[in-house]
Design an enzyme around this catalytic site. Structure first.
Site, PDB file in Angstrom:
ATOM      1  N   ASN A  86       0.996  -1.096  -0.052  1.00 40.10           N
ATOM      2  CA  ASN A  86       0.032  -0.068   0.128  1.00 40.10           C
ATOM      3  C   ASN A  86       0.961   1.261  -0.086  1.00 40.10           C
ATOM      4  O   ASN A  86       1.854   1.205   0.725  1.00 40.10           O
ATOM      5  CB  ASN A  86      -0.692   0.044   1.165  1.00 40.10           C
ATOM      6  CG  ASN A  86      -2.124  -0.879   1.341  1.00 40.10           C
ATOM      7  OD1 ASN A  86      -2.666  -1.471   0.120  1.00 40.10           O
ATOM      8  ND2 ASN A  86      -2.141  -1.760   2.302  1.00 40.10           N
ATOM      9  N   GLY A  92      -4.533   3.098   1.625  1.00 39.52           N
ATOM     10  CA  GLY A  92      -4.647   2.861   3.053  1.00 39.52           C
ATOM     11  C   GLY A  92      -3.548   2.517   3.997  1.00 39.52           C
ATOM     12  O   GLY A  92      -3.441   1.883   4.792  1.00 39.52           O
ATOM     13  N   GLN A  93      -2.459   2.961   3.454  1.00 35.77           N
ATOM     14  CA  GLN A  93      -1.132   2.994   3.947  1.00 35.77           C
ATOM     15  C   GLN A  93      -1.193   3.520   5.234  1.00 35.77           C
ATOM     16  O   GLN A  93      -1.599   4.705   5.300  1.00 35.77           O
ATOM     17  CB  GLN A  93       0.126   3.393   3.203  1.00 35.77           C
ATOM     18  CG  GLN A  93       1.532   3.178   4.076  1.00 35.77           C
ATOM     19  CD  GLN A  93       2.648   3.745   3.053  1.00 35.77           C
ATOM     20  OE1 GLN A  93       2.393   4.248   2.126  1.00 35.77           O
ATOM     21  NE2 GLN A  93       3.839   3.500   3.656  1.00 35.77           N
ATOM     22  N   HIS A  99       6.681  -1.600   3.390  1.00 40.04           N
ATOM     23  CA  HIS A  99       6.171  -2.992   3.833  1.00 40.04           C
ATOM     24  C   HIS A  99       5.545  -3.706   2.723  1.00 40.04           C
ATOM     25  O   HIS A  99       4.567  -3.118   2.089  1.00 40.04           O
ATOM     26  CB  HIS A  99       5.459  -2.906   5.104  1.00 40.04           C
ATOM     27  CG  HIS A  99       4.479  -2.128   5.393  1.00 40.04           C
ATOM     28  ND1 HIS A  99       4.357  -0.856   5.460  1.00 40.04           N
ATOM     29  CD2 HIS A  99       3.305  -2.753   5.211  1.00 40.04           C
ATOM     30  CE1 HIS A  99       3.123  -0.257   5.598  1.00 40.04           C
ATOM     31  NE2 HIS A  99       2.260  -1.410   5.312  1.00 40.04           N
ATOM     32  N   LEU A 100       5.997  -5.034   2.614  1.00 37.95           N
ATOM     33  CA  LEU A 100       5.049  -5.916   1.962  1.00 37.95           C
ATOM     34  C   LEU A 100       4.255  -6.597   2.929  1.00 37.95           C
ATOM     35  O   LEU A 100       4.889  -7.246   3.760  1.00 37.95           O
ATOM     36  CB  LEU A 100       5.935  -6.625   1.024  1.00 37.95           C
ATOM     37  CG  LEU A 100       6.628  -6.218  -0.256  1.00 37.95           C
ATOM     38  CD1 LEU A 100       7.602  -4.976   0.141  1.00 37.95           C
ATOM     39  CD2 LEU A 100       7.700  -7.224  -1.071  1.00 37.95           C
ATOM     40  N   HIS A 101       2.939  -6.745   2.381  1.00 38.47           N
ATOM     41  CA  HIS A 101       1.973  -7.714   3.013  1.00 38.47           C
ATOM     42  C   HIS A 101       1.986  -9.080   2.380  1.00 38.47           C
ATOM     43  O   HIS A 101       2.044  -9.014   1.047  1.00 38.47           O
ATOM     44  CB  HIS A 101       0.667  -7.356   3.001  1.00 38.47           C
ATOM     45  CG  HIS A 101       0.243  -5.978   3.827  1.00 38.47           C
ATOM     46  ND1 HIS A 101      -0.267  -5.971   4.892  1.00 38.47           N
ATOM     47  CD2 HIS A 101       0.499  -4.808   3.608  1.00 38.47           C
ATOM     48  CE1 HIS A 101      -0.494  -4.673   5.304  1.00 38.47           C
ATOM     49  NE2 HIS A 101       0.057  -4.070   4.325  1.00 38.47           N
TER      50      HIS A 101
HETATM   51  P1  AMP Z   1      -0.588  -0.753   5.850  1.00 34.37           P
HETATM   52  O1  AMP Z   1      -2.150  -0.369   5.891  1.00 34.37           O
HETATM   53  O2  AMP Z   1      -0.232  -1.327   4.502  1.00 34.37           O
HETATM   54  O3  AMP Z   1       0.219   0.400   6.216  1.00 34.37           O
HETATM   55  O4  AMP Z   1      -0.542  -1.827   6.738  1.00 34.37           O
HETATM   56  C1  AMP Z   1      -0.067  -1.517   8.079  1.00 34.37           C
HETATM   57  C2  AMP Z   1      -0.176  -3.004   8.597  1.00 34.37           C
HETATM   58  O5  AMP Z   1       0.645  -2.983   9.919  1.00 34.37           O
HETATM   59  C3  AMP Z   1      -1.414  -3.441   9.316  1.00 34.37           C
HETATM   60  O6  AMP Z   1      -2.057  -4.711   8.581  1.00 34.37           O
HETATM   61  C4  AMP Z   1      -1.398  -3.495  10.688  1.00 34.37           C
HETATM   62  O7  AMP Z   1      -2.223  -4.500  11.242  1.00 34.37           O
HETATM   63  C5  AMP Z   1      -0.137  -3.875  10.863  1.00 34.37           C
HETATM   64  N1  AMP Z   1       0.595  -3.439  12.190  1.00 34.37           N
HETATM   65  C6  AMP Z   1       0.505  -2.441  12.730  1.00 34.37           C
HETATM   66  N2  AMP Z   1       1.010  -2.482  13.824  1.00 34.37           N
HETATM   67  C7  AMP Z   1       1.675  -3.603  13.952  1.00 34.37           C
HETATM   68  C8  AMP Z   1       2.335  -4.196  15.100  1.00 34.37           C
HETATM   69  N3  AMP Z   1       2.765  -3.684  16.213  1.00 34.37           N
HETATM   70  N4  AMP Z   1       2.606  -5.459  14.994  1.00 34.37           N
HETATM   71  C9  AMP Z   1       2.386  -6.314  13.593  1.00 34.37           C
HETATM   72  N5  AMP Z   1       1.808  -5.664  12.623  1.00 34.37           N
HETATM   73  C10 AMP Z   1       1.271  -4.414  12.805  1.00 34.37           C
END
Ligand code: AMP
Length: 113
Positions: A86, A92-93, A99-101
Site C-alpha cells: 500500500n 490505505g497505508q 512494507h510488503l504484506h
Molecule cells: P498498511 O495499511 O499497508 O500500512 O499496513 C500496516 C499493517 O501493519 C496493518 O496490517 C497492521 O495490522 C500492521 N501492524 C500495525 N502495527 C503492528 C504491530 N505492532 N505488529 C504487527 N503488525 C502491525
C-alpha cells in the site's frame, strides 16, 4: 522524525512474532491478520513509502521479494500467496515504513477492495 511502529520492532523495543530476519530485512506476523498467514516484510532501512525509494535502495527492495520466496518455501505456501504494497492514503497505508504484506492460507478475490 519519530520512529514508526515498525522501526520499534526492528530495534526490539516492542514485541513482534518475527519469522524471518537477515542483514537487510525482517518479517513478522501482522497484528491484525487478514488471512491465516499474514506477514509484514520490511527493509531495515527506514523508507516511508514506495515514492521515497531511491535508485540506491532498489536492490534492498528487490531483496524483499527474495525473502518472501524463502519464507513461502519455509512455510510451505504451495497453494500460492498474495503480496501487497500500500502506498499513500488512497491505498490505505497506515505505517510510514515501506512494507510488503504476505498473505496466504485462503482464496483471494480480484479486484481487491
Ligand atoms: P498498511 O495499511 O499497508 O500500512 O499496513 C500496516 C499493517 O501493519 C496493518 O496490517 C497492521 O495490522 C500492521 N501492524 C500495525 N502495527 C503492528 C504491530 N505492532 N505488529 C504487527 N503488525 C502491525
Amino acid at each position: 522524525m519519530s520512529k514508526t511502529i515498525f522501526q520499534h520492532i526492528i530495534d526490539r523495543e516492542i514485541p513482534a512474532k518475527i519469522v524471518y530476519e537477515d542483514d537487510q530485512c525482517i518479517a513478522f506476523e501482522d497484528i491484525h491478520p487478514a488471512a491465516p498467514t499474514h506477514l509484514i516484510v520490511i527493509p531495515k532501512k527506514a523508507i516511508p513509502t514506495v515514492n521515497d525509494v531511491e535508485p540506491a535502495d532498489e536492490p534492498a527492495i528487490g531483496h524483499l521479494l527474495g525473502a518472501i520466496r524463502t519464507i513461502a518455501k519455509q512455510l510451505g505456501l504451495d497453494g500460492g500467496y498474495r503480496v501487497v504494497i500500500n502506498c499513500g492514503p488512497d491505498a490505505g497505508q497506515e505505517v510510514m515504513h515501506v512494507h510488503l504484506h504476505l498473505l496466504a492460507g485462503r482464496k483471494f478475490t480480484w479486484p481487491p477492495g
